[in-house]
Design an enzyme around this catalytic site. Structure first.
Site, mmCIF file in Angstrom:
data_model
loop_
_atom_site.group_PDB
_atom_site.id
_atom_site.type_symbol
_atom_site.label_atom_id
_atom_site.label_comp_id
_atom_site.label_asym_id
_atom_site.label_seq_id
_atom_site.Cartn_x
_atom_site.Cartn_y
_atom_site.Cartn_z
ATOM 1 N N HIS A 246 -4.542 -0.451 -15.139
ATOM 2 C CA HIS A 246 -4.747 -1.053 -13.733
ATOM 3 C C HIS A 246 -6.238 -1.477 -13.626
ATOM 4 C CE1 HIS A 246 -4.066 -1.560 -9.360
ATOM 5 N NE2 HIS A 246 -5.084 -0.675 -9.238
ATOM 6 N N GLU B 124 -2.306 8.605 -13.189
ATOM 7 C CA GLU B 124 -3.054 8.125 -14.111
ATOM 8 C C GLU B 124 -4.308 8.967 -14.449
ATOM 9 O OE1 GLU B 124 -3.829 4.136 -12.313
ATOM 10 O OE2 GLU B 124 -1.906 3.874 -12.179
ATOM 11 N N PRO C 141 0.758 -1.186 0.138
ATOM 12 C CA PRO C 141 -0.032 -0.189 -0.061
ATOM 13 C C PRO C 141 0.940 1.252 0.047
ATOM 14 C CG PRO C 141 0.293 -0.797 2.261
ATOM 15 C CD PRO C 141 0.920 -1.743 1.557
ATOM 16 N N ASP D 160 1.847 -1.869 -13.379
ATOM 17 C CA ASP D 160 0.503 -1.837 -13.449
ATOM 18 C C ASP D 160 -0.166 -0.461 -12.738
ATOM 19 O OD1 ASP D 160 -2.113 -3.183 -14.143
ATOM 20 O OD2 ASP D 160 -2.542 -3.531 -11.965
ATOM 21 N N ARG E 84 1.151 0.591 -5.656
ATOM 22 C CA ARG E 84 0.602 2.042 -5.935
ATOM 23 C C ARG E 84 1.643 2.802 -6.462
ATOM 24 N NH1 ARG E 84 -3.827 0.264 -5.674
ATOM 25 N NH2 ARG E 84 -5.282 0.363 -3.868
#
Length: 119
Positions: free
Chosen positions: A87, A65, A8, A60, A36
């Site tokens: 993702h 984004e 995370p 990913d 992340r």
């Protein structure tokens, strides 16, 4: 041989993967981030790929984004060293149904006062 990040994002993991971390990896190593985006210092990853510090990376997630025009990863010189996928882990019908089913089970458990999914 492969470092795969599933962490995370928090104050301890922000830019955890930086020049120092990549420098500790084998030149033949691959780095994968499905955690992340900001866990990776993208400028340092770009340099590690361009300078042959590591062999390649698969991402990913990105720091922002969709990818912005000034993202340093756009400067990776050998496109075979970097794969970026959207993702979309929860995009399949089966995964979304599982998500809905789990939410329903959590609501039922809460209504019945039954502990569920406790860590």
């Amino acid at each position: 041989d492969i470092v795969s990040c599933h962490a995370p994002l928090n104050e301890k993991t922000y830019h955890l993967m930086d020049a120092e971390a990549f420098g500790k990896m084998k030149e033949t190593a691959l780095f994968i981030n499905v955690g992340r985006g900001p866990i990776v210092n993208e400028k340092d990853l770009t340099e590690a790929l361009n300078e042959g510090v590591i062999a390649g990376a698969g991402l990913d997630v990105l720091s922002a984004e969709p990818m912005k025009a000034d993202n340093p990863l756009l400067a990776v010189q050998d496109s075979r060293k970097l794969v970026i996928t959207p993702h979309i882990a929860w995009a399949s019908v089966e995964a979304r149904q599982k998500l809905v089913d789990e939410v329903a089970e959590n609501v039922r458990a809460w209504m019945n006062g039954t502990p569920r999914n406790l860590v």
